[in-house]
Design a protein around this motif. Structure first.
Motif, PDB file in Angstrom:
ATOM      1  N   LYS A 111     -69.990  36.074 -31.386  1.00 13.98           N
ATOM      2  CA  LYS A 111     -68.698  36.587 -30.921  1.00 13.98           C
ATOM      3  C   LYS A 111     -68.679  36.693 -29.400  1.00 13.98           C
ATOM      4  O   LYS A 111     -67.668  36.364 -28.753  1.00 13.98           O
ATOM      5  N   ALA A 112     -69.767  37.123 -28.814  1.00  7.69           N
ATOM      6  CA  ALA A 112     -69.835  37.217 -27.350  1.00  7.69           C
ATOM      7  C   ALA A 112     -69.716  35.848 -26.701  1.00  7.69           C
ATOM      8  O   ALA A 112     -69.221  35.727 -25.571  1.00  7.69           O
ATOM      9  N   LEU A 113     -70.140  34.805 -27.416  1.00  7.51           N
ATOM     10  CA  LEU A 113     -70.074  33.438 -26.898  1.00  7.51           C
ATOM     11  C   LEU A 113     -68.763  32.738 -27.241  1.00  7.51           C
ATOM     12  O   LEU A 113     -68.581  31.569 -26.932  1.00  7.51           O
ATOM     13  N   GLY A 114     -67.855  33.449 -27.885  1.00  4.80           N
ATOM     14  CA  GLY A 114     -66.530  32.902 -28.115  1.00  4.80           C
ATOM     15  C   GLY A 114     -66.337  32.159 -29.404  1.00  4.80           C
ATOM     16  O   GLY A 114     -65.358  31.426 -29.556  1.00  4.80           O
ATOM     17  N   ALA A 115     -67.231  32.311 -30.359  1.00  6.13           N
ATOM     18  CA  ALA A 115     -67.121  31.576 -31.619  1.00  6.13           C
ATOM     19  C   ALA A 115     -66.281  32.342 -32.638  1.00  6.13           C
ATOM     20  O   ALA A 115     -66.305  33.569 -32.689  1.00  6.13           O
ATOM     21  N   GLU A 116     -65.547  31.584 -33.451  1.00  9.35           N
ATOM     22  CA  GLU A 116     -64.961  32.167 -34.647  1.00  9.35           C
ATOM     23  C   GLU A 116     -66.090  32.345 -35.653  1.00  9.35           C
ATOM     24  O   GLU A 116     -66.793  31.385 -35.975  1.00  9.35           O
ATOM     25  N   THR A 117     -66.267  33.560 -36.131  1.00 10.47           N
ATOM     26  CA  THR A 117     -67.486  33.888 -36.872  1.00 10.47           C
ATOM     27  C   THR A 117     -67.178  34.524 -38.214  1.00 10.47           C
ATOM     28  O   THR A 117     -66.437  35.509 -38.295  1.00 10.47           O
ATOM     29  N   TYR A 118     -67.759  33.955 -39.260  1.00  8.05           N
ATOM     30  CA  TYR A 118     -67.691  34.539 -40.597  1.00  8.05           C
ATOM     31  C   TYR A 118     -69.097  34.975 -41.004  1.00  8.05           C
ATOM     32  O   TYR A 118     -70.094  34.354 -40.609  1.00  8.05           O
ATOM     33  N   ALA A 119     -69.156  36.028 -41.800  1.00  5.76           N
ATOM     34  CA  ALA A 119     -70.417  36.459 -42.393  1.00  5.76           C
ATOM     35  C   ALA A 119     -70.425  36.079 -43.865  1.00  5.76           C
ATOM     36  O   ALA A 119     -69.384  36.078 -44.523  1.00  5.76           O
ATOM     37  N   ILE A 120     -71.603  35.728 -44.358  1.00  3.05           N
ATOM     38  CA  ILE A 120     -71.770  35.362 -45.762  1.00  3.05           C
ATOM     39  C   ILE A 120     -72.852  36.243 -46.360  1.00  3.05           C
ATOM     40  O   ILE A 120     -73.942  36.366 -45.792  1.00  3.05           O
ATOM     41  N   SER A 121     -72.578  36.830 -47.501  1.00  5.31           N
ATOM     42  CA  SER A 121     -73.576  37.620 -48.210  1.00  5.31           C
ATOM     43  C   SER A 121     -73.280  37.573 -49.698  1.00  5.31           C
ATOM     44  O   SER A 121     -72.199  37.153 -50.126  1.00  5.31           O
ATOM     45  N   ARG A 122     -74.229  38.018 -50.495  1.00  2.45           N
ATOM     46  CA  ARG A 122     -74.077  37.917 -51.944  1.00  2.45           C
ATOM     47  C   ARG A 122     -73.033  38.887 -52.484  1.00  2.45           C
ATOM     48  O   ARG A 122     -72.359  38.590 -53.461  1.00  2.45           O
ATOM     49  N   SER A 123     -72.954  40.059 -51.881  1.00  2.00           N
ATOM     50  CA  SER A 123     -72.005  41.059 -52.350  1.00  2.00           C
ATOM     51  C   SER A 123     -71.206  41.592 -51.172  1.00  2.00           C
ATOM     52  O   SER A 123     -71.483  41.264 -50.006  1.00  2.00           O
ATOM     53  N   ALA A 124     -70.244  42.441 -51.477  1.00  2.00           N
ATOM     54  CA  ALA A 124     -69.400  43.015 -50.433  1.00  2.00           C
ATOM     55  C   ALA A 124     -70.024  44.250 -49.790  1.00  2.00           C
ATOM     56  O   ALA A 124     -69.395  44.899 -48.953  1.00  2.00           O
TER      57      ALA A 124
END
Length: 349
Positions: free
Chosen positions: A210-223
């Motif tokens: 995020k600091a570098l300007g990327a659109e960022t999603y997180a992925i994990s097994r559960s919420a």
């Protein structure tokens, strides 16, 4: 006691991985480019647990782990030019390299054939390298980094392994030849099954991207970690236990940064489907066990590439610390007093 010997908290054996004991050891001989650091903080890395339990095959016992080290320089060699006595400095997961081969000269010293890890390695003189759960550490100046004044010691410590491991594949100089990040450079998904809290690689993947300007999603097994991921700045969250979780995001991301520390019930194909044409899946987590199974056909639909990244160079380390100071990036950490009980407790998290 120092300077002849150093005191620390060592793992006696893999069977006693969470019961460290007080231990006194002799450091390697002091060299012209060496710096002695009196330690004030040391992060707990997943590597410490894998090593302490014997999961990565360590046979050298007793061993003092720890490679996310902050302290003050108390002695510097006659040829040291980058640090002076009294400076606050950090030492990460690499303690040595030849610094003379083409790999080192190209700022890829972490891949040097003669590279040594901060603990568990054997120096040429036969000395076993011990880490940062100790009073002092002796390190070459190339692997000793000035810490910006703006960074708190306990927040800077985990950046020296977990942070750098996440930052290196995202380094804007590698992507665009420029350290300026005025517009989004890329879209990124951080696969972080178990390593978001307490200074883990996954949470740094979100913070730095995020600091570098990327659109960022997180992925994990559960919420379970969704709220944390959004609080860290993630633009979205994908929960892999949901049926068809990947369908709406196929061929969306330039890069997937995999920080997962487990391969249990892990199928790589759905993750690869998220990548754009020639997108990259970069694995920086190092789970124990047999690893992935993959059919070549899974690579054909988007021509994606699979790779890895090992730590980062001195150049990248300094850039990362500067970015963290300039953007006021704060690691998510919990502090524990250093001692036999504290060092054992930390490995059980």
């Amino acid at each position: 006691m120092y300077p002849e010997t150093v005191k620390g908290f060592a793992i006696p054996s893999a069977e006693e991985w969470n019961r460290p004991k007080r231990f006194e050891f002799k450091p390697k001989a002091f060299g012209d480019y060496d710096i002695d650091v009196k330690i004030i903080a040391c992060g707990v890395c997943g590597s410490d647990v894998h090593t302490a339990t014997g999961g990565w095959g360590n046979k050298n016992w007793p061993l003092v782990p720890g490679h996310e080290i902050i302290g003050h320089a108390v002695k510097v060699g006659p040829k040291v030019t980058t640090v002076k006595i009294g400076d606050r400095v950090g030492v990460g997961a690499q303690i040595s390299a030849c610094l003379d081969c083409n790999i080192c000269k190209e700022d890829n010293e972490t891949y040097c054939k003669q590279q040594l890890d901060t603990y568990g390695s054997i120096y040429p003189d036969g000395t076993l390298a011990h880490g940062g759960y100790s009073s002092h550490i002796r390190a070459h100046e190339h692997f000793t980094f000035p810490i910006p004044e703006k960074l708190q010691s306990e927040l800077a410590a985990p950046m020296l392994c977990a942070g750098l491991t996440a930052y290196s594949p995202l380094d804007p100089a590698r992507k665009s030849g420029s350290s300026e990040c005025k517009e989004p450079l890329f879209s990124l998904a951080v696969l972080a099954a178990l390593t978001w809290s307490s200074g883990g690689i996954g949470h740094f993947g979100i913070l730095f991207s995020k600091a570098l300007g990327a659109e960022t999603y997180a992925i994990s097994r559960s919420a379970r970690k969704k709220d944390d991921a959004i609080a860290m700045g993630a633009d979205g969250f994908l929960e892999t236990q949901v049926e068809g979780w990947n369908k709406d995001h196929e061929m969306t991301f330039d890069l997937i940064l995999s920080t997962a520390s487990s391969n249990d019930d892990f199928s790589l194909a759905p993750y690869l489907s998220l990548l754009k044409v020639h997108g990259k899946f970069i694995a920086v987590g190092l789970p124990e066990g047999e690893g992935w199974r993959l059919a070549p056909q899974n690579l054909l639909s988007n021509g994606c590439l699979i790779g890895s990244s090992h730590l980062g160079s001195r150049k990248e380390t300094l850039a990362m610390l500067e970015l963290a100071a300039d953007r006021d990036i704060k690691s998510w950490v919990e502090t524990i007093p250093v001692g036999e009980e504290g060092c054992g407790q930390a490995r059980e998290y």
